[in-house]
Write an enzyme that holds these catalytic residues in place. Structure first.
Site, PDB file in Angstrom:
ATOM      1  N   SER A  99       0.864  -1.164   0.000  1.00  0.00           N
ATOM      2  CA  SER A  99       0.000   0.000   0.000  1.00  0.00           C
ATOM      3  C   SER A  99       0.910   1.226   0.000  1.00  0.00           C
ATOM      4  O   SER A  99       1.373   1.656   1.041  1.00  0.00           O
ATOM      5  CB  SER A  99      -0.893  -0.023   1.245  1.00  0.00           C
ATOM      6  OG  SER A  99      -1.640   1.144   1.334  1.00  0.00           O
ATOM      7  N   GLY A 100       1.242   1.744  -1.221  1.00  0.00           N
ATOM      8  CA  GLY A 100       2.148   2.883  -1.339  1.00  0.00           C
ATOM      9  C   GLY A 100       1.674   4.017  -0.456  1.00  0.00           C
ATOM     10  O   GLY A 100       2.412   4.555   0.341  1.00  0.00           O
ATOM     11  N   THR A 101       0.463   4.389  -0.611  1.00  0.00           N
ATOM     12  CA  THR A 101      -0.317   5.087   0.390  1.00  0.00           C
ATOM     13  C   THR A 101      -0.133   6.576   0.568  1.00  0.00           C
ATOM     14  O   THR A 101       0.964   7.078   0.734  1.00  0.00           O
ATOM     15  CB  THR A 101      -0.134   4.455   1.780  1.00  0.00           C
ATOM     16  OG1 THR A 101      -0.414   3.070   1.702  1.00  0.00           O
ATOM     17  CG2 THR A 101      -1.067   5.061   2.787  1.00  0.00           C
ATOM     18  N   SER A 102      -1.274   7.231   0.582  1.00  0.00           N
ATOM     19  CA  SER A 102      -1.383   8.596   1.094  1.00  0.00           C
ATOM     20  C   SER A 102      -2.424   8.568   2.196  1.00  0.00           C
ATOM     21  O   SER A 102      -3.594   8.286   1.941  1.00  0.00           O
ATOM     22  CB  SER A 102      -1.802   9.566  -0.013  1.00  0.00           C
ATOM     23  OG  SER A 102      -0.764   9.757  -0.937  1.00  0.00           O
TER      24      SER A 102
ATOM     25  N   SER B  74       3.970   6.903   0.921  1.00  0.00           N
ATOM     26  CA  SER B  74       4.709   7.447  -0.219  1.00  0.00           C
ATOM     27  C   SER B  74       4.217   8.833  -0.616  1.00  0.00           C
ATOM     28  O   SER B  74       4.942   9.610  -1.236  1.00  0.00           O
ATOM     29  CB  SER B  74       4.600   6.492  -1.412  1.00  0.00           C
ATOM     30  OG  SER B  74       3.240   6.217  -1.714  1.00  0.00           O
TER      31      SER B  74
END
Length: 219
Positions: free
Chosen positions: A12-15, A150
């Site tokens: 989950s690269g994720t913001s 990320s």
């Protein structure tokens, strides 16, 4: 083999973002999960309501986030049954931090890597926001945080200019949406949807659930 597994594991690269408002807490996140440079799923819900008083948002390995959130729900219920009272948000965050600490230090081919934002409302109506780093450190958030997703650089850059102490929940929701949108514009690990939760003395509410779809136009 170990390196190949690490490259193909679903992440989950994720913001994710958490905001402290004058009347509560706002937590938001996107919906994209990737394996290397490939988008594997567009419906990974990273912000989860654990129970009627706690919300978490996770970044890291998708499977680890999912398992952690399920275990958190079970452990909090067990703690409540053992002590015959509802744990405070500080107690909940401390317990979660200890879980993350133990996981990262358990010998494994692929160590568990999870960073979490934890927000909740106490029985007296007060709200709290904590950030838990992937190594297990637990830190109270007094204004805002994006953990180690990320999309963090883009979110924090925006908040440095736009966050103001004492903003309302309504203002916090709009700012959280702008944070996720800003990250999605530049971060390849984030995208496909936005979820926003509010946490106030009245409880937890899922106030924004938006899917982002391509809009092709002919010129």
């Amino acid at each position: 083999m170990e390196e190949d597994i690490k490259k193909s594991v679903l992440k989950s690269g994720t913001s994710i973002v958490g905001l402290v408002c004058k009347d509560g807490v706002v937590i938001a996140g996107d919906r994209r999960a990737t394996a290397g440079s490939i988008i594997m799923t567009k419906k990974t819900f990273k912000v989860i309501q654990i129970n009627d008083y706690l919300v978490t948002a996770g970044t890291g390995v998708a499977a680890d986030i999912d398992l952690s959130q399920r275990v958190i729900a079970a452990e909090l219920k067990l703690k409540e049954l053992r002590t015959r009272r509802r744990p405070t948000i500080k107690e909940s965050a401390s317990m979660i931090g200890m879980m993350i600490y133990r996981n990262i230090r358990t010998p494994s081919m692929i160590p568990s890597i999870v960073g979490l934002l934890v927000g909740g409302v106490n029985e007296d109506g007060s709200t709290k926001l904590y950030t838990i780093e992937p190594a297990g450190g637990v830190y109270p958030v007094e204004d805002y945080d994006a953990n180690f997703g990320s999309g963090m650089p883009y979110i924090l850059g925006l908040l440095e200019r736009q966050y103001k102490k004492g903003l309302s929940i309504k203002e916090g929701v709009e700012l959280a949406k702008e944070c996720i949108k800003a990250a999605i514009e530049r971060d390849t690990g984030s995208g496909n949807g936005i979820d926003v939760f509010t946490i106030t003395k009245d409880g937890v509410k899922h106030v924004v659930s938006e899917e982002i779809v391509p809009n092709y136009t002919q010129k």
